[in-house]
Design a protein around this motif. Structure first.
Motif, mmCIF file in Angstrom:
data_model
loop_
_atom_site.group_PDB
_atom_site.id
_atom_site.type_symbol
_atom_site.label_atom_id
_atom_site.label_comp_id
_atom_site.label_asym_id
_atom_site.label_seq_id
_atom_site.Cartn_x
_atom_site.Cartn_y
_atom_site.Cartn_z
ATOM 1 N N ASN A 309 4.767 -24.886 10.116
ATOM 2 C CA ASN A 309 4.152 -24.378 11.339
ATOM 3 C C ASN A 309 3.029 -23.392 11.020
ATOM 4 N N ALA A 310 3.275 -22.492 10.065
ATOM 5 C CA ALA A 310 2.259 -21.506 9.680
ATOM 6 C C ALA A 310 1.042 -22.193 9.061
ATOM 7 N N TYR A 311 1.289 -23.205 8.245
ATOM 8 C CA TYR A 311 0.180 -23.916 7.596
ATOM 9 C C TYR A 311 -0.660 -24.682 8.623
ATOM 10 N N GLN A 312 -0.009 -25.276 9.601
ATOM 11 C CA GLN A 312 -0.739 -25.971 10.663
ATOM 12 C C GLN A 312 -1.676 -25.003 11.382
ATOM 13 N N TRP A 313 -1.171 -23.799 11.687
ATOM 14 C CA TRP A 313 -2.011 -22.796 12.341
ATOM 15 C C TRP A 313 -3.176 -22.410 11.443
ATOM 16 N N PHE A 314 -2.911 -22.221 10.159
ATOM 17 C CA PHE A 314 -3.955 -21.846 9.202
ATOM 18 C C PHE A 314 -5.062 -22.902 9.163
ATOM 19 N N VAL A 315 -4.685 -24.160 9.083
ATOM 20 C CA VAL A 315 -5.670 -25.244 9.020
ATOM 21 C C VAL A 315 -6.488 -25.302 10.312
ATOM 22 N N GLU A 316 -5.820 -25.132 11.440
ATOM 23 C CA GLU A 316 -6.509 -25.203 12.731
ATOM 24 C C GLU A 316 -7.479 -24.050 12.941
ATOM 25 N N HIS A 317 -7.285 -22.948 12.219
ATOM 26 C CA HIS A 317 -8.137 -21.774 12.391
ATOM 27 C C HIS A 317 -9.028 -21.531 11.170
ATOM 28 N N GLN A 318 -9.289 -22.578 10.393
ATOM 29 C CA GLN A 318 -10.116 -22.454 9.198
ATOM 30 C C GLN A 318 -11.496 -21.880 9.496
ATOM 31 N N GLN A 319 -12.080 -22.312 10.583
ATOM 32 C CA GLN A 319 -13.456 -21.881 10.891
ATOM 33 C C GLN A 319 -13.538 -20.362 11.049
ATOM 34 N N GLU A 320 -12.644 -19.788 11.819
ATOM 35 C CA GLU A 320 -12.689 -18.346 12.051
ATOM 36 C C GLU A 320 -12.184 -17.548 10.852
ATOM 37 N N LEU A 321 -11.378 -18.194 9.988
ATOM 38 C CA LEU A 321 -10.840 -17.500 8.826
ATOM 39 C C LEU A 321 -11.769 -17.603 7.609
ATOM 40 N N ARG A 322 -12.769 -18.442 7.709
ATOM 41 C CA ARG A 322 -13.632 -18.717 6.559
ATOM 42 C C ARG A 322 -14.334 -17.477 6.044
ATOM 43 N N GLY A 323 -14.641 -16.563 6.953
ATOM 44 C CA GLY A 323 -15.402 -15.385 6.545
ATOM 45 C C GLY A 323 -14.584 -14.275 5.923
ATOM 46 N N ILE A 324 -13.243 -14.435 5.886
ATOM 47 C CA ILE A 324 -12.431 -13.338 5.321
ATOM 48 C C ILE A 324 -11.882 -13.701 3.955
#
Length: 324
Positions: A309-324
């Motif tokens: 479940n956590a990994y699915q969320w991570f993949v779905e939010h790659q765009q916003e997480l890319r900068g960190i």
């Protein structure tokens, strides 16, 4: 008792735990959930917090707001961690009391327990030894939160409760490459290794230390459960020196096993190796959850399902997480 019409303030609703509490309350049908971002309301600012409570007529508070981070962040910014957390706790708890809030739930951390506490860690281990030096300022702030709740209960007769979660993970976690905790840190590294076609991911230490991990949705469910326990039942199962309740799974795994499970979830086909030259840290950290089980709640989400479940969320939010 449950009051679906209560005005409930979830402090820290944008964080991993706070957002999970909001989801849980919404699923249960609560009608009046009050939230404020840190830009809208600085919980470190006494005047702002006082004005907020005076205006909003809050009935219940979930105090999930905190400055959090991993070992690197705690070591680098100890003054920030103790100051910010002390200010948040004292302002929210005092203004809740001042403005007639009868019910409050404070969220602490398993780091409140001594570094060498007996395993699994009972609630009675609190203040029974030296803390882990790397996050001592944060731990002291969280212990203060527990004692604030105890003190306001004793002096003013309010019902302010405290829960101490084990290591949390799940949707909304912090995936920063330097400031994240072990689950998101490993998940990001292994994911990037898969994308890069690497054959190996090395983890620090021997991989033998054991840790306990709780999905944040289980934590949120436990919070609402504890908040709504009948006063008599809750008081029968708490004492002045044991007024906080551990929340965990009661099961742990080695860091190597964790990394291997994450690799399975991510689909990484390479090897997970260890670097025994690097430090291991505390050999084991496991919470005793017998008190909470006796009250009628236990975790439901197993580790592999929760990591998926956590990994699915991570993949779905790659765009916003890319900068960190």
């Amino acid at each position: 008792m449950t009051n679906l019409n209560a005005r409930i303030f979830v402090a820290g609703h944008n964080g991993m735990v706070g957002s999970a509490i909001v989801r849980q309350l919404q699923r249960r049908g609560y009608q009046h959930i009050v939230t404020r971002s840190s830009k809208e309301l600085d919980l470190r600012n006494q005047a702002q917090v006082a004005a907020f409570f005076a205006e909003q007529q809050i009935d219940e508070v979930y105090l999930a707001a905190a400055k959090v981070g991993g070992i690197h962040a705690n070591n680098t910014y100890p003054a920030d961690f103790i100051y910010d957390n002390l200010m948040i706790e004292t302002n929210v708890i005092h203004q809740a009391y001042t403005n007639g809030v009868k019910k409050l739930l404070f969220l602490g951390s398993s780091c409140i327990y001594p570094k060498l506490a007996a395993q699994p860690m009972l609630e009675s281990e609190l203040m029974n030894g030296y803390l882990e030096p790397t996050n001592e300022p944060y731990a002291i702030a969280k212990i203060t939160g527990i004692k604030l709740c105890e003190s306001y209960n004793r002096q003013y007769g309010v019902d302010y409760r405290s829960v101490m979660p084990t290591n949390l993970y799940g949707p909304g976690d912090n995936f920063h490459p330097e400031n994240s905790h072990v689950v998101p840190a490993l998940m990001r590294r292994i994911h990037e290794a898969k994308l890069s076609g690497l054959e190996e991911v090395m983890i620090w230490g021997t991989g033998s230390p054991k840790r306990e991990f709780l999905h944040v949705d289980d934590m949120a469910e436990a919070c609402v459960f504890v908040m709504n326990l009948d006063d008599t039942i809750y008081q029968e199962n708490t004492q002045p020196m044991l007024s906080h309740i551990n929340v965990g799974t009661g099961q742990d795994c080695t860091i190597l096993e964790l990394a291997q499970t994450i690799a399975k979830v991510v689909g990484f086909q390479g090897r997970i190796t260890t670097d025994p030259i690097k430090p291991d840290g505390t050999p084991r950290k496991l919470m005793s959850v017998e008190r909470l089980k006796a009250l009628g709640w236990q975790a439901q989400i197993d580790l592999e399902s929760g990591l998926s479940n956590a990994y699915q969320w991570f993949v779905e939010h790659q765009q916003e997480l890319r900068g960190i």
